[in-house]
Every structure is written in C-alpha cells, then in structure tokens.
Design an enzyme around this catalytic site. Structure first.
Site: not given
Ligand code: RIB
Ligand code: CA
Length: 316
Positions: A13, A18, A42, A126, A167-168, A240-241
């Site tokens: 996203d 990403d 996102n 991701t 979040f994801n 993160h990704d």
């Molecule tokens: O929590 C972080 C994740 O949520 C990452 O993948 C960021 O790009 C969002 O998608």
């Molecule tokens: Ca992401």
C-alpha cells in the site's frame, strides 16, 4: 554458478516504507519481480495504485501492476495520511507511470503468476493482508505454489495504531486470520523488529549523498516519512516494510523464531492484535517465523548498498 532467482510478487500500500522496500527488492538480482499488486491501506486503492505504477516506473520494473480490493474483507477502511500524506507518497517528485493498470484484479494476477510459475513464488506483503486473504480463500489449490509469504504486520508485544494492534493487521484482521490459519509458509516482520529497524537522519544523509536519482528519492521519502514520526517523539524513521524484504535475503542479520501466532478478531480493545504462544501452552504448532530483532547498523548499511546499485541511472 549464477544464483537461482527467486520469483516474487510485491503486494503493498505504497506508502513510503513500501516504496523503500520495493527499491531494495528491485536492487537485488536474486529477485525476479513477477508482479506488483496493491491494497488499500496507507491511502485509498486508487492512490496507492497510482503510486505503485510510479515506483515501478522509477525502478524500471517490467511487470504488471494490478489493483486489489477497495476495502478490507469485513471492516471499514482506515487510511494513514498523517504518515504518508494526501497522495500516500508525499515528498519527492516521481516519474509519471509508463505502464497502465492491469486489467486483472490483484488476486487474478497473483493467481496467474502462481499458476504459470515453474518454481514456487514468494509473496512479499507489506500492507493490509486483504489480497493475500482473498487469494487463499479463492484459490486454495495454489497454496502449494507459495514458497513463503513474507509480511510486515502485527506486533507480539504492542500495537502502533491502537495499544494492541499494528496498522496493517488492524485494517483487515479477518484476512490476517485467514492467512495465519491457512497453513501457508509465513514469515512475520512485526513491530518487534520493525520499530528497532530505525534509520537516523544523519544516516539517510549518507544515502542522499550517494547522489543517483533513486538514492536521492529514498532520502526524500524519508524526509517526509520522518515528519510525523518526529512529532510522535521518534529519533529515527521506522523502516517497517524493508524488513520483510531484507529478512529474506540477509536472514543472518535478523533474530527469527518459530511461534504460534493468532489474530484477535473481537476484543473490544484488542481487535487486530497478533497474539503469540511463546511456550506452547496452546498445544498448537508454530504457524510462522516471527522476526524479533536485527543488527540495526548492518541493516542500514545494506540499505545504502542497495541504493548504490542505481548509480549511473539517468535523471527523470
Ligand atoms: O504499521 C506499519 C505498516 O503500516 C507499514 O506497512 C506501513 O506502510 C503501513 O502500511
Ligand atoms: Ca505498507
């Protein structure tokens, strides 16, 4: 002997992190990027798909880009403009897309790549796991063609969108539940490792100084991505990704353990939590490789090495 290439589907996203993860994937000749699929997260599906086509153009990727679902499987969409801006990839100028959006849906393209590949395929997911969940539900016969699903999502000890949920996973807990109960080979890069995978401003200045168009763009993505993180008190940008990519090609840099992890779907305050069984008390066998830590300095060094591989690329 040439190293065997790894067929890969990038699902995400984009989203600044990403985008940086896809730079890493595109820089490594071991990856054969067969498809890009997008998922709302996102930002809205239309925005992240436009961003994906621009990133693919920047990286000169020759693969189809297919849009996934507009909304999660059973929840209202949550987006994150506070981190990624109105476009979902605010900050540096990017080239206009050179490829159209695929006429296939994300799941149809994923299924096509899996069906047609001689080797098993790695899915690097991701964003919210909506497309992966839909793929596993609609094409169970293709699970055997999946070498590994390498995800960024969850957090065994904390969340980042709620106290409990990352979040994801929170955006689409039902799809994550399907994934974690599917039996598909799964690697989880949760907040346990990704919040340690910070890059500090002085470090991404060295990436900017590399000077090629991709390195400069990565630095400018980090400039924007760090704005909100700094407001929240972070000293570095949490990558993160990219963990979901680098943990595949440099496993020695990471601390990877086998755990049984389940997804909370109905807790009033804990929906979207990834709940581990550290001791085997559940009687369940591990269902994922959980990435719990890393050598941060080496991680940042590798990211810079990936950016250097774009030296000589013409300005866009
Ligand atoms: O929590 C972080 C994740 O949520 C990452 O993948 C960021 O790009 C969002 O998608
Ligand atoms: Ca992401």
């Amino acid at each position: 002997m040439t190293e065997k290439k790894i067929p890969v589907i990038l699902d995400g996203d984009p989203g600044h992190d990403d985008a940086i993860a896809w730079v890493v994937a595109a820089s490594d000749p071991r990856f054969d990027i067969r498809a890009i699929t997008t998922v709302a997260g996102n930002q809205t599906l239309a925005k992240v798909t436009y961003n994906a086509r621009r990133i693919a153009t920047l990286l000169k990727l020759d693969c189809e880009v297919a849009a996934g679902r507009e909304v999660p499987m059973c929840a209202d969409l949550i987006i994150a403009p506070n981190y990624h801006g109105e476009s979902g990839l605010d900050g540096p100028r990017l080239p206009e897309p050179k490829m159209p959006e695929s006429e296939l849906s994300a799941v149809e393209l994923m299924a096509k790549v899996l069906r047609e590949s001689e080797e098993k395929v790695v899915i690097i997911a991701t964003g919210p796991q909506t497309n992966v969940g839909a793929l596993l539900v609609s094409h169970p016969e293709l699970k055997e063609k999946i070498a590994l699903i390498s995800t960024m999502g969850g957090g065994l000890r904390n969340g980042n969108w709620t106290t409990s949920a990352e979040f994801n996973i929170l955006v689409d807990p039902e799809s994550a539940y399907i994934e974690y109960h599917s039996g598909a080979p799964l690697q989880m890069c949760g907040l346990d490792v990704t919040e340690k995978a910070q890059i500090f401003p002085e470090e991404w200045e060295k990436i900017r100084a590399i000077g090629n168009p991709v390195a400069r763009t990565v630095a400018e993505w980090l400039d924007f991505f760090f704005i909100h993180l700094k407001e929240l008190g972070w000293e570095g940008a949490t990558l993160h990704d990219p963990c979901a990519v680098l943990s595949l090609i440099y496993p020695e840099v990471f601390d990877i353990r086998d755990y049984y992890v389940d997804i909370d779907l109905c807790g009033r305050y804990t929906r979207g939590a990834t709940v581990p069984d550290y001791t085997g008390v559940s009687g369940q066998k591990p269902n994922c490789k959980a990435v719990m830590g890393l050598d941060r300095e080496r991680f940042v060094e590798i990211l810079a090495e990936c950016c250097r591989k774009f030296d000589g690329w013409e300005e866009f």
